[in-house]
Structure formats: structure tokens, C-alpha cells
Design a protein around this motif. Structure first.
Motif, short mmCIF file in Angstrom:
data_model
loop_
_atom_site.label_atom_id
_atom_site.label_comp_id
_atom_site.label_asym_id
_atom_site.label_seq_id
_atom_site.Cartn_x
_atom_site.Cartn_y
_atom_site.Cartn_z
N GLU A 71 0.50 -65.95 27.51
CA GLU A 71 1.48 -65.64 28.54
C GLU A 71 2.55 -66.75 28.64
O GLU A 71 3.58 -66.54 29.27
N GLN A 72 2.31 -67.90 28.02
CA GLN A 72 3.26 -68.99 28.06
C GLN A 72 4.01 -69.15 26.74
O GLN A 72 4.78 -70.09 26.58
N GLN A 73 3.82 -68.21 25.82
CA GLN A 73 4.48 -68.31 24.52
C GLN A 73 5.99 -68.33 24.66
O GLN A 73 6.56 -67.64 25.50
N LYS A 74 6.60 -69.11 23.82
CA LYS A 74 8.05 -69.14 23.76
C LYS A 74 8.54 -67.90 23.00
O LYS A 74 7.86 -67.39 22.12
N PRO A 75 9.74 -67.43 23.32
CA PRO A 75 10.21 -66.19 22.70
C PRO A 75 10.69 -66.40 21.27
O PRO A 75 11.10 -67.49 20.88
N THR A 76 10.63 -65.33 20.51
CA THR A 76 11.18 -65.27 19.16
C THR A 76 12.15 -64.09 19.09
O THR A 76 11.90 -63.04 19.68
N ILE A 77 13.24 -64.29 18.37
CA ILE A 77 14.26 -63.25 18.20
C ILE A 77 14.27 -62.82 16.74
O ILE A 77 14.26 -63.65 15.84
N HIS A 84 13.72 -57.79 19.49
CA HIS A 84 14.30 -57.29 18.25
C HIS A 84 15.69 -56.70 18.47
O HIS A 84 15.89 -55.92 19.42
N PHE A 85 16.61 -57.04 17.58
CA PHE A 85 18.00 -56.59 17.71
C PHE A 85 18.51 -56.10 16.36
O PHE A 85 18.14 -56.63 15.31
N ARG A 86 19.36 -55.08 16.40
CA ARG A 86 19.90 -54.46 15.19
C ARG A 86 21.43 -54.48 15.26
O ARG A 86 22.02 -54.24 16.32
N ILE A 87 22.06 -54.78 14.11
CA ILE A 87 23.52 -54.77 14.01
C ILE A 87 23.93 -53.76 12.94
O ILE A 87 23.41 -53.80 11.82
N TYR A 88 24.84 -52.86 13.30
CA TYR A 88 25.35 -51.88 12.35
C TYR A 88 26.87 -51.86 12.45
O TYR A 88 27.46 -52.46 13.34
N ASP A 113 11.23 -46.01 8.34
CA ASP A 113 12.61 -45.55 8.26
C ASP A 113 13.52 -46.71 8.65
O ASP A 113 13.44 -47.20 9.78
N PRO A 114 14.38 -47.19 7.74
CA PRO A 114 15.22 -48.34 8.08
C PRO A 114 16.21 -48.07 9.20
O PRO A 114 16.76 -49.02 9.77
N TYR A 115 16.43 -46.81 9.55
CA TYR A 115 17.39 -46.47 10.60
C TYR A 115 16.71 -46.03 11.90
O TYR A 115 17.37 -45.52 12.80
N ASP A 116 15.41 -46.25 11.99
CA ASP A 116 14.67 -45.95 13.21
C ASP A 116 14.95 -47.05 14.24
O ASP A 116 14.53 -48.20 14.06
N LEU A 117 15.62 -46.71 15.32
CA LEU A 117 16.01 -47.70 16.32
C LEU A 117 14.92 -47.95 17.37
O LEU A 117 15.12 -48.79 18.25
N SER A 118 13.80 -47.27 17.27
CA SER A 118 12.77 -47.41 18.30
C SER A 118 12.14 -48.80 18.31
O SER A 118 11.53 -49.20 19.31
N VAL A 119 12.30 -49.55 17.22
CA VAL A 119 11.73 -50.91 17.14
C VAL A 119 12.51 -51.89 18.00
O VAL A 119 11.96 -52.88 18.50
N TYR A 120 13.80 -51.61 18.26
CA TYR A 120 14.72 -52.63 18.77
C TYR A 120 14.91 -52.56 20.29
O TYR A 120 14.88 -51.49 20.89
N HIS A 121 15.14 -53.74 20.85
CA HIS A 121 15.48 -53.83 22.26
C HIS A 121 16.94 -53.44 22.50
O HIS A 121 17.26 -52.81 23.50
N LEU A 122 17.82 -53.85 21.59
CA LEU A 122 19.24 -53.51 21.68
C LEU A 122 19.81 -53.35 20.27
O LEU A 122 19.35 -54.00 19.34
N ALA A 123 20.83 -52.48 20.14
CA ALA A 123 21.56 -52.33 18.87
C ALA A 123 23.04 -52.52 19.15
O ALA A 123 23.55 -52.09 20.20
N PHE A 124 23.73 -53.16 18.22
CA PHE A 124 25.15 -53.50 18.40
C PHE A 124 26.01 -52.88 17.32
O PHE A 124 25.66 -52.94 16.13
N ASN A 125 27.14 -52.32 17.72
CA ASN A 125 28.16 -51.86 16.79
C ASN A 125 29.08 -53.04 16.51
O ASN A 125 29.85 -53.45 17.38
#
Length: 233
Positions: free
Chosen positions: A32-38, A152-156, A199-211
Motif C-alpha cells: 500500500e506504500q509502493q511508489k507509482p510507476t508509469i 498506463h497511458f497511450r499516445i496515438y 490486440d495492440p489497439y485495445d484501450l481497456s489497459v490504459y488509464h488515459l489515451a492522448f491524440n
């Protein structure tokens, strides 16, 4: 023109990895005290590395802690060198719960480089568990998708944006840039499908996606930082 121009020299960035290894020698905090990873996933030609470097700088300024940026080139370099890899992996152990869960999902089509990617996956998970790390590429969002401290974040972007960006950064003409973008994107998609069976285009893994057409590197970095540092519900 070498694609290595897209990111700084490997030799200039190995010091960051050694800092991670040094931090791994300390006792791990409770979960519960783990530092975040992006983790950052991107289509080829998007401004992932410039954004990630800005994000690292901003997080260090805001949190007053060190952050490490690990991209595909640096991850691959470490996996090739036994001594460095040992430093990264020394505390993960052979029965890491995330590693076992992840490896059970490997595609049956995976016929080559299995030992290498197993090592790379252990390395990604070790870094992610340590926290205060930004992981770019190499399927990191999928590898770490069940880890509670990972975001997790995705850029397209449009083809036009990616071609223009690559042409500018690598000094290519439009035709050369288009060929490179198409080839490298196919390679990335094949890697995700064949190695990770996703599927490389499955966005369900990500918290946010950016154009990337509508969000430059600075805006994406700021948005991710604010998202990460806000209280999680």
C-alpha cells in the motif's frame, strides 16, 4: 538516417539504471506504500520520448524524488549485459507473483527469443515494483497490467502527424518517413499480437489515451503528472 536519433545515447543514460539498482537494495515498502510507476505505449512517430523526459523532469520537481526513464533501447541494452541485468533483477526472485501471472498468458505462437523476453519481462516487473519509473514501450503496459501501483497511458496520432514528425526528427523526405512509419508500426503490432497475444489497439489497459495531433508533449506530460498525483479513489 539512424532511428537512434529519436532518443539520447544509451551510454549517457545508464547512470539512471544504476540509481534504480541502488534503490532496490533498500527494503521494499509494503504494497500500500509502493511508489507509482508509469507506462507509456505509443504509435511509431508519436512524441513519446520527448513527453516522457518532460514528465520525468516535472515529477522530480513536484515530488522532490528521483525518477528514472526506461525506454525500449535502454531496456534492450541492459538485457544484453549480464552484470547490469543482475543488478536490476537481484531482488525480484524467481517466483514473483506478477511474473508468473504474466508468463502464463504468453501466446502459443511464440517460437523464438522466449528466454530473452522472459528476462526482459522480469526486468520490467522489477523496475515497476520499485516505483518512480517511467517505462516506454516493450509491451510494458501489458506486462504490468495487474500491478496496482502502475498507471498506463497511450499516445496515438494521425498518419500525417507521425510522418511529419519522423521526417523532421530524422531528416527524411516524406516518402522515406511514410515507409518507415508503416514498417515500424507493423513490427510493433506484430510484436504485441505474437508475443503477448493481445490486440495492440485495445484501450481497456490504459488509464488515459492522448491524440498527439491535439496534445503536444508538454500538455501530455502535465496531464499525466496531475492525474498521477491526484488522490486515487
Amino acid at each position: 538516417m539512424s532511428e537512434s536519433k529519436l532518443i539520447p545515447s544509451i551510454d549517457n543514460r545508464l547512470g539512471a539504471l544504476l540509481e534504480v539498482a541502488r534503490r532496490q537494495n533498500a527494503l521494499r515498502p509494503e504494497e500500500e506504500q509502493q511508489k507509482p510507476t508509469i507506462t507509456i505505449s505509443r504509435e511509431f512517430g508519436c512524441e513519446a520520448y520527448p513527453m516522457a523526459e518532460l514528465l520525468r523532469q516535472q515529477l522530480e520537481k513536484r515530488t522532490k524524488e528521483s525518477w528514472t526513464l526506461m525506454d525500449k533501447a535502454l531496456l534492450d541494452e541492459v538485457a544484453k549485459h549480464h552484470s547490469l541485468s543482475d543488478q536490476v533483477l537481484q531482488n525480484i526472485g524467481d517466483k514473483n507473483r506478477f511474473l508468473d501471472d504474466f508468463l502464463s498468458t504468453f501466446s502459443n505462437r511464440w517460437k523464438s527469443d522466449k528466454d530473452y523476453y522472459r528476462l526482459l519481462s522480469r526486468q520490467i516487473i522489477a523496475l515497476a515494483e520499485q516505483g518512480n519509473v517511467i517505462l516506454v514501450g516493450r509491451g510494458a503496459p501489458i506486462v504490468t497490467r495487474n500491478m496496482k501501483n502502475c498507471f498506463h497511458f497511450r499516445i496515438y496520432a494521425s498518419e500525417k502527424f507521425k510522418i511529419t514528425s519522423i521526417a523532421k526528427r530524422l531528416g527524411l523526405d516524406e516518402g522515406e518517413a511514410r515507409t518507415l512509419v508503416e514498417r515500424r508500426q507493423k513490427e510493433r503490432d506484430r510484436f504485441i499480437r505474437d508475443f503477448l497475444d493481445r490486440d495492440p489497439y485495445d484501450l481497456s489497459v490504459y488509464h488515459l489515451a492522448f491524440n498527439n495531433d491535439r496534445n503536444d508533449a508538454a500538455k501530455m506530460a502535465l496531464t499525466i503528472m496531475e492525474y498521477l498525483l491526484q488522490p486515487q479513489v
